[in-house]
Design a protein around this motif. Structure first.
Motif, short mmCIF file in Angstrom:
data_model
loop_
_atom_site.label_atom_id
_atom_site.label_comp_id
_atom_site.label_asym_id
_atom_site.label_seq_id
_atom_site.Cartn_x
_atom_site.Cartn_y
_atom_site.Cartn_z
N GLU B 30 -38.19 -18.53 10.37
CA GLU B 30 -38.69 -19.46 9.34
C GLU B 30 -38.79 -18.77 8.00
N LEU B 31 -37.96 -19.21 7.06
CA LEU B 31 -38.01 -18.70 5.68
C LEU B 31 -37.85 -19.92 4.78
N ARG B 32 -38.77 -20.83 4.86
CA ARG B 32 -38.56 -22.16 4.28
C ARG B 32 -38.31 -22.17 2.77
N GLN B 33 -38.74 -21.14 2.07
CA GLN B 33 -38.55 -21.11 0.61
C GLN B 33 -37.50 -20.08 0.19
N ASN B 34 -36.77 -19.54 1.15
CA ASN B 34 -35.90 -18.40 0.81
C ASN B 34 -34.50 -18.50 1.42
N LEU B 35 -33.70 -17.56 0.97
CA LEU B 35 -32.31 -17.48 1.46
C LEU B 35 -32.26 -16.59 2.70
N LEU B 36 -31.61 -17.11 3.73
CA LEU B 36 -31.39 -16.32 4.94
C LEU B 36 -29.89 -16.09 5.09
N THR B 37 -29.50 -14.82 5.18
CA THR B 37 -28.09 -14.51 5.41
C THR B 37 -27.96 -13.92 6.80
N ILE B 38 -27.13 -14.54 7.61
CA ILE B 38 -26.88 -14.03 8.96
C ILE B 38 -25.57 -13.25 8.88
N GLY B 39 -25.69 -11.96 8.88
CA GLY B 39 -24.55 -11.09 8.62
C GLY B 39 -23.50 -11.11 9.73
N PRO B 40 -22.33 -10.51 9.46
CA PRO B 40 -21.22 -10.56 10.41
C PRO B 40 -21.52 -9.94 11.77
N ASN B 41 -22.46 -9.01 11.81
CA ASN B 41 -22.78 -8.38 13.10
C ASN B 41 -23.94 -9.05 13.83
N ALA B 42 -24.56 -10.00 13.18
CA ALA B 42 -25.78 -10.59 13.75
C ALA B 42 -25.49 -11.52 14.92
N VAL B 55 -24.10 -18.25 7.04
CA VAL B 55 -23.77 -17.73 8.37
C VAL B 55 -22.44 -17.00 8.33
N GLU B 56 -22.50 -15.72 8.62
CA GLU B 56 -21.27 -14.92 8.75
C GLU B 56 -21.12 -14.39 10.16
N GLY B 57 -22.19 -14.46 10.93
CA GLY B 57 -22.19 -13.97 12.31
C GLY B 57 -22.27 -15.11 13.31
N HIS B 58 -22.98 -14.87 14.42
CA HIS B 58 -23.03 -15.82 15.52
C HIS B 58 -24.43 -16.43 15.64
N VAL B 59 -24.49 -17.74 15.65
CA VAL B 59 -25.78 -18.42 15.81
C VAL B 59 -25.70 -19.42 16.95
N GLN B 60 -26.65 -19.31 17.85
CA GLN B 60 -26.78 -20.31 18.91
C GLN B 60 -28.14 -20.94 18.72
N GLY B 61 -28.15 -22.17 18.27
CA GLY B 61 -29.41 -22.85 17.98
C GLY B 61 -29.26 -23.74 16.77
#
Lengths: 211, 133
Positions: B30-42, B55-61
């Motif tokens: 939860e970062l409701r007021q901010n930028l979240l970067t999901i990097g290539p290795n994440a 999103v640059e990596g993998h997200v399940q959800g």
């Protein structure tokens, strides 16, 4: 002795030609009617049978403020063909639609999915799609008029409210079936035809509506 | 702030500054007021809430953003997206539903659960992203 000019090319080892991506722009008569029908609803729900095209997601999301469910059925079809379980495909597709769509939708985007389905699977999918459409719901599909056995697929990219870019690109080889207009209408017997037109790419674009 | 490759977090992650994740997170972000970067290795297995999500990596959800979700060409998402603006680049993989009616419309469980592996995305140009304004 000197030779002028470029060095003569020796016979190269034969390399396979890169598979080409071919694009054609087609005017669409069904697309404006599809958008018209969907804008009649506030926050319409739309099922897209894939492939996932980023530009289409943006287009429909922006124009319709809709909820777009994306389900690329080709993955299931390729798997069934590779595993030689074609006779199970009608049930697989019906189950997939049932599990993906929890409640009826205002619209369905079929793109070219019917081109890679045998008759039994095509009938089963059409029946499932008719079942999940709300009254006044619309279904947009593109149907090849030529059967073939090639390793490409057509991706349709919405270019504007009345134009589609048809992009043929390499894909897993699947037999491509052609459906006659009469067969298409029979498969979607529960729906009425709003528009049916042959595009310059020789695909038939059809818009159906549920009463 | 940066969460490195070797970091594994299980549980709830929240904050009030921009964050880049390169490691693994399971649970809720939860970062409701901010930028979240999901990097290539994440590798993320979580419900994600942020102002903007790249999103640059993998997200399940499921991902919910107040402003924008941007799936880059190497990004993979198996889950639903809810944001006023969504962009999916050519080459990205996505399976799920997209809700651009506004952020936060999906319930926590998501009401259109993706049922199989994500599929690659096509975009007409080879440019990085298609932005829904």
């Amino acid at each position: 002795m000197f030779r002028w000019g470029a060095r003569e090319r020796t016979a190269d080892v034969e390399t396979p030609a890169p598979r080409r991506i071919v694009e054609t722009l087609s005017a669409s008569r069904a697309l404006p009617k599809l958008l018209n029908a969907l804008t009649a609803h506030e926050s319409p729900r739309l099922l897209d049978l894939g492939p996932v095209v980023g530009a289409n997601v943006s287009f429909f999301g922006e124009r319709l403020s809709c909820k777009l469910m994306i389900e690329d059925l080709r993955v299931d079809i390729v798997k069934a063909v590779q595993e030689k379980r074609l006779e199970e495909l009608p049930a697989i597709l019906s189950d997939r639609i049932r599990s993906t769509v929890p409640e009826p939708v205002h619209g369905v985007l079929c793109w070219d999915i019917f081109d890679v389905l045998d008759r039994a699977s095509a009938r089963a999918l059409a029946e499932s799609l008719c079942g999940i459409l709300r009254p006044q719901g619309v279904l947009h599909g593109l149907f090849s008029t030529k059967a073939s056995n090639d390793d490409s697929r057509t991706k349709f990219i919405v270019e504007s409210e009345s134009a589609l870019r048809c992009r043929r690109e390499p894909a897993e080889p699947l037999p491509r079936y052609a459906l006659q207009t009469g067969e298409i209408n029979k498969m979607f017997a529960g729906l009425s035809t709003v528009e049916s037109v042959l595009l310059v790419t020789h695909a038939r674009e059809v818009l159906f509506k549920k009463a | 702030m940066n969460i490195g490759k070797s970091v594994v977090i299980k549980g709830e992650l929240s904050g009030s500054e921009d964050l880049t994740i390169e490691g693994q997170v399971e649970g809720k972000i939860e970062l409701r007021q901010n930028l979240l970067t999901i990097g290539p290795n994440a590798k993320i297995k979580a419900q994600v809430f942020a102002k903007t999500v790249v999103v640059e990596g993998h997200v399940q959800g499921n991902i919910t953003a107040g402003e924008r979700i941007d799936i880059r060409d190497k990004g993979v998402v198996e889950g639903n997206l809810a944001a006023p603006r969504v962009s999916i680049a050519d080459g990205a993989q996505f399976r799920g539903a997209v809700d651009m009616q506004g952020a936060g419309k999906f319930n926590e469980a998501g009401d259109a659960k993706p049922s199989a592996a994500p599929t690659p995305v096509t975009h007409p140009s080879s440019g990085p992203t298609a932005v829904a304004r």
